[in-house]
Design an enzyme around this catalytic site. Structure first.
Site, PDB file in Angstrom:
ATOM      1  N   GLY A  28       1.060  -1.228  -0.091  1.00 18.92           N
ATOM      2  CA  GLY A  28      -0.039  -0.131   0.215  1.00 18.92           C
ATOM      3  C   GLY A  28       1.003   1.227   0.145  1.00 18.92           C
ATOM      4  O   GLY A  28       1.940   1.209   0.643  1.00 18.92           O
ATOM      5  N   ASP A  29       0.363   2.355  -0.645  1.00 14.37           N
ATOM      6  CA  ASP A  29       1.447   3.359  -1.008  1.00 14.37           C
ATOM      7  C   ASP A  29       2.201   3.951   0.187  1.00 14.37           C
ATOM      8  O   ASP A  29       3.468   3.883   0.346  1.00 14.37           O
ATOM      9  CB  ASP A  29       0.942   4.356  -1.709  1.00 14.37           C
ATOM     10  CG  ASP A  29      -0.204   5.367  -0.918  1.00 14.37           C
ATOM     11  OD1 ASP A  29      -0.799   4.866   0.071  1.00 14.37           O
ATOM     12  OD2 ASP A  29      -0.187   6.550  -1.538  1.00 14.37           O
ATOM     13  N   TYR A 100      -9.078  -5.244  -7.399  1.00 18.27           N
ATOM     14  CA  TYR A 100      -9.011  -4.686  -5.946  1.00 18.27           C
ATOM     15  C   TYR A 100     -10.450  -5.148  -5.201  1.00 18.27           C
ATOM     16  O   TYR A 100     -11.243  -5.163  -5.754  1.00 18.27           O
ATOM     17  CB  TYR A 100      -8.952  -3.435  -5.789  1.00 18.27           C
ATOM     18  CG  TYR A 100      -7.805  -2.776  -6.313  1.00 18.27           C
ATOM     19  CD1 TYR A 100      -6.789  -2.481  -5.387  1.00 18.27           C
ATOM     20  CD2 TYR A 100      -7.377  -2.322  -7.598  1.00 18.27           C
ATOM     21  CE1 TYR A 100      -5.506  -1.864  -5.541  1.00 18.27           C
ATOM     22  CE2 TYR A 100      -6.059  -1.715  -7.929  1.00 18.27           C
ATOM     23  CZ  TYR A 100      -5.267  -1.732  -7.058  1.00 18.27           C
ATOM     24  OH  TYR A 100      -4.177  -1.155  -7.323  1.00 18.27           O
ATOM     25  N   TRP A 101     -10.402  -5.650  -3.875  1.00 14.33           N
ATOM     26  CA  TRP A 101     -11.276  -5.796  -3.072  1.00 14.33           C
ATOM     27  C   TRP A 101     -10.950  -5.143  -1.837  1.00 14.33           C
ATOM     28  O   TRP A 101     -10.410  -5.322  -1.064  1.00 14.33           O
ATOM     29  CB  TRP A 101     -11.710  -7.129  -2.506  1.00 14.33           C
ATOM     30  CG  TRP A 101     -11.706  -8.171  -3.586  1.00 14.33           C
ATOM     31  CD1 TRP A 101     -13.075  -8.761  -3.773  1.00 14.33           C
ATOM     32  CD2 TRP A 101     -10.910  -8.855  -4.438  1.00 14.33           C
ATOM     33  NE1 TRP A 101     -13.150  -9.720  -4.980  1.00 14.33           N
ATOM     34  CE2 TRP A 101     -11.743  -9.794  -5.180  1.00 14.33           C
ATOM     35  CE3 TRP A 101      -9.437  -8.739  -4.956  1.00 14.33           C
ATOM     36  CZ2 TRP A 101     -11.065 -10.506  -6.363  1.00 14.33           C
ATOM     37  CZ3 TRP A 101      -9.078  -9.533  -5.822  1.00 14.33           C
ATOM     38  CH2 TRP A 101      -9.737 -10.407  -6.644  1.00 14.33           C
ATOM     39  N   ARG A 102     -11.587  -3.720  -1.938  1.00 18.58           N
ATOM     40  CA  ARG A 102     -11.294  -2.908  -0.834  1.00 18.58           C
ATOM     41  C   ARG A 102     -12.177  -1.791  -0.499  1.00 18.58           C
ATOM     42  O   ARG A 102     -11.926  -0.789   0.279  1.00 18.58           O
ATOM     43  CB  ARG A 102      -9.631  -1.864  -1.325  1.00 18.58           C
ATOM     44  CG  ARG A 102     -10.056  -1.073  -2.437  1.00 18.58           C
ATOM     45  CD  ARG A 102      -8.902  -0.330  -2.987  1.00 18.58           C
ATOM     46  NE  ARG A 102      -7.839   0.297  -2.329  1.00 18.58           N
ATOM     47  CZ  ARG A 102      -6.869   0.994  -2.630  1.00 18.58           C
ATOM     48  NH1 ARG A 102      -6.798   1.237  -4.009  1.00 18.58           N
ATOM     49  NH2 ARG A 102      -6.127   1.706  -1.902  1.00 18.58           N
ATOM     50  N   TYR A 166      -2.531  10.424  -7.359  1.00 18.23           N
ATOM     51  CA  TYR A 166      -3.962  10.295  -8.216  1.00 18.23           C
ATOM     52  C   TYR A 166      -4.151   8.928  -8.606  1.00 18.23           C
ATOM     53  O   TYR A 166      -3.568   8.593  -9.568  1.00 18.23           O
ATOM     54  CB  TYR A 166      -4.276  11.319  -8.908  1.00 18.23           C
ATOM     55  CG  TYR A 166      -5.478  11.425  -9.691  1.00 18.23           C
ATOM     56  CD1 TYR A 166      -6.591  11.630  -8.765  1.00 18.23           C
ATOM     57  CD2 TYR A 166      -5.814  11.280 -10.893  1.00 18.23           C
ATOM     58  CE1 TYR A 166      -8.047  11.746  -9.564  1.00 18.23           C
ATOM     59  CE2 TYR A 166      -7.020  11.281 -11.854  1.00 18.23           C
ATOM     60  CZ  TYR A 166      -7.925  11.408 -10.707  1.00 18.23           C
ATOM     61  OH  TYR A 166      -9.365  11.515 -11.456  1.00 18.23           O
ATOM     62  N   LYS A 225       8.350  14.689  -8.897  1.00 19.44           N
ATOM     63  CA  LYS A 225       9.023  13.393  -9.498  1.00 19.44           C
ATOM     64  C   LYS A 225       8.506  13.549 -10.908  1.00 19.44           C
ATOM     65  O   LYS A 225       7.359  13.931 -11.215  1.00 19.44           O
ATOM     66  CB  LYS A 225       8.463  11.977  -8.857  1.00 19.44           C
ATOM     67  CG  LYS A 225       9.076  12.129  -7.399  1.00 19.44           C
ATOM     68  CD  LYS A 225       8.358  11.166  -6.475  1.00 19.44           C
ATOM     69  CE  LYS A 225       6.723  12.096  -5.998  1.00 19.44           C
ATOM     70  NZ  LYS A 225       5.986  10.815  -5.379  1.00 19.44           N
ATOM     71  N   ASP A 258       6.840   5.614  -4.193  1.00 22.20           N
ATOM     72  CA  ASP A 258       6.656   5.451  -2.619  1.00 22.20           C
ATOM     73  C   ASP A 258       8.424   5.206  -2.044  1.00 22.20           C
ATOM     74  O   ASP A 258       8.465   5.989  -0.899  1.00 22.20           O
ATOM     75  CB  ASP A 258       5.728   4.222  -2.270  1.00 22.20           C
ATOM     76  CG  ASP A 258       4.560   4.365  -3.269  1.00 22.20           C
ATOM     77  OD1 ASP A 258       3.858   5.237  -3.298  1.00 22.20           O
ATOM     78  OD2 ASP A 258       4.072   3.015  -3.361  1.00 22.20           O
TER      79      ASP A 258
HETATM   80  P1  ADP Z   1       5.325   7.191  -9.371  1.00 29.86           P
HETATM   81  O1  ADP Z   1       5.880   5.707  -9.006  1.00 29.86           O
HETATM   82  O2  ADP Z   1       4.723   7.879  -8.238  1.00 29.86           O
HETATM   83  O3  ADP Z   1       4.666   7.426 -10.698  1.00 29.86           O
HETATM   84  P2  ADP Z   1       7.628   8.216 -10.899  1.00 29.86           P
HETATM   85  O4  ADP Z   1       7.219   7.272 -12.070  1.00 29.86           O
HETATM   86  O5  ADP Z   1       7.840   9.861 -11.012  1.00 29.86           O
HETATM   87  O6  ADP Z   1       6.687   7.958  -9.478  1.00 29.86           O
HETATM   88  O7  ADP Z   1       8.920   7.636 -10.164  1.00 29.86           O
HETATM   89  C1  ADP Z   1       9.384   8.161  -8.954  1.00 29.86           C
HETATM   90  C2  ADP Z   1      11.138   7.935  -8.906  1.00 29.86           C
HETATM   91  O8  ADP Z   1      11.325   6.749  -9.342  1.00 29.86           O
HETATM   92  C3  ADP Z   1      11.457   8.887  -9.889  1.00 29.86           C
HETATM   93  O9  ADP Z   1      11.597  10.222  -9.382  1.00 29.86           O
HETATM   94  C4  ADP Z   1      12.817   8.278 -10.189  1.00 29.86           C
HETATM   95  O10 ADP Z   1      13.689   8.667  -9.149  1.00 29.86           O
HETATM   96  C5  ADP Z   1      12.555   6.938  -9.979  1.00 29.86           C
HETATM   97  N1  ADP Z   1      12.466   6.342 -11.537  1.00 29.86           N
HETATM   98  C6  ADP Z   1      11.220   5.967 -11.829  1.00 29.86           C
HETATM   99  N2  ADP Z   1      11.338   5.450 -13.252  1.00 29.86           N
HETATM  100  C7  ADP Z   1      12.499   5.409 -13.424  1.00 29.86           C
HETATM  101  C8  ADP Z   1      13.466   4.756 -14.570  1.00 29.86           C
HETATM  102  N3  ADP Z   1      13.084   4.149 -15.354  1.00 29.86           N
HETATM  103  N4  ADP Z   1      15.172   4.810 -14.094  1.00 29.86           N
HETATM  104  C9  ADP Z   1      15.538   5.211 -13.127  1.00 29.86           C
HETATM  105  N5  ADP Z   1      14.675   5.813 -12.076  1.00 29.86           N
HETATM  106  C10 ADP Z   1      13.335   5.733 -12.118  1.00 29.86           C
END
Ligand code: ADP
Length: 307
Positions: A28-29, A100-102, A166, A225, A258
């Site tokens: 879970g996140d 999901y069952w939540r 989201y 991110k 996360d």
């Molecule tokens: P979420 O999981 O919330 O969608 P993101 O996809 O933005 O978040 O990724 C969160 C972090 O994970 C990024 O800021 C980066 O540090 C790392 N990350 C995600 N994808 C990659 C990738 N292909 N290579 C290296 N780091 C990654």
């Protein structure tokens, strides 16, 4: 010692190994973030704020919290409800889908347990992390109690941290999510949005615009991110762009954000600079996406992290 708490839902995770076997774990996140923070920074105390049931899997989940050294002061047991559950299915070409069952999970009723007395157990200097998923799973009727709890904590000097995370299917409408997220941004001291999260709801399509949007709420520390793209931060009047080294062998991106959040916050609590914290968080996220599932094996994770 001050503590950081993660408020939301931890679910039972099921993954098919073959036609007759399922592997069961927990994820879970907010739980994922707490686990990665605690694994990286054993000197910090991270805890969960959640509700589970009294059933066997709930007991096992609580044991898991202890096993990950998480504080369980605010883990409550609902006598009539059980935890949410989800099933990961991987198709012939490796695409994953989730069922999901939540919808009536114990965590939805968390506010039944968080009275004013409980708020009094938080201390000045503690931190509380909530995500957009935490907001979505709390029953809409109980959300006003959550806002007043957050306001009370803020006035007691508890640092509030928000990641919108989201998930459209958890909200009855985009308007409902927009209203809740704006309220959370207003309360947040630190925000860690992903660009994707803000795109659908606020039409924000790049990291600079995400920073500007968060600045409009007066948030003091903003970390945006953007997957394998660079991370953009804003704090103390300084905008910084941090390069990310893309991982070539991505196995499963579940919980990248996360892991990033947990390790970033741990590093900041330990007074690391923003750029050090981003680098550690990116290393953690980059490690997690090279393993299947939300929680990477502890040994492999620790081996990759030199904090
Ligand atoms: P979420 O999981 O919330 O969608 P993101 O996809 O933005 O978040 O990724 C969160 C972090 O994970 C990024 O800021 C980066 O540090 C790392 N990350 C995600 N994808 C990659 C990738 N292909 N290579 C290296 N780091 C990654």
């Amino acid at each position: 010692m001050n503590k950081i708490f993660f408020l939301g839902e931890c679910m039972v995770e099921l993954r098919a190994i073959d036609d007759n076997t399922m592997e069961q774990s927990f994820a879970g996140d907010v739980y994922n973030s707490a686990v990665y923070l605690q694994r990286c920074f054993p000197g910090i105390k991270a805890g969960m704020v959640t509700a589970v049931g009294t059933d066997a899997l709930s007991e096992k989940m609580i044991q898991k919290f202890h096993h990950e050294s998480l504080d369980t002061t605010f883990v409550f047991q609902h006598k009539d409800k059980v935890p949410g559950l989800y099933l990961i299915k991987t198709d012939a070409v490796g695409e994953r889908s989730f069922t999901y069952w939540r919808s009536d999970a114990a965590a939805r009723y968390l506010m039944d347990f968080l009275s004013d007395d409980v708020a009094g157990l938080f201390k000045t200097g503690d931190a509380l992390f909530i995500s957009g998923i935490s907001l979505a799973v709390i029953t809409p009727a109980a959300r006003s109690a959550l806002w007043s709890l957050l306001e009370q904590l803020k006035s007691r000097g508890v640092t509030l941290i928000f990641d919108p995370n989201y998930r459209a299917r958890l909200w009855s409408s985009t308007d409902e999510a927009i209203t809740a997220f704006q309220r959370a941004f207003q309360l947040a001291d630190i925000a860690l949005p992903g660009v994707e999260d803000l795109e659908v709801l606020f039409g924000i399509s790049n990291a600079e615009a995400a920073i500007e949007y968060c600045q409009s709420f007066g948030i003091r520390e903003i970390v945006v991110k953007n997957g394998p793209e660079s991370v953009l931060t804003y704090a103390n009047g300084q905008l910084q762009k941090h390069p990310i080294t893309p991982v070539t062998k991505v196995v499963d991106t579940t919980s990248a954000g996360d892991a990033f959040n947990g390790v970033y916050l741990g590093a900041r609590i330990q007074n690391r600079s923003i750029s050090d914290a981003v680098q550690l968080a990116a290393t953690a996220a980059g490690t997690v996406i090279q393993h299947p599932g939300a929680i990477a094996p502890a040994a492999a994770f620790r081996a990759a992290m030199v904090t």
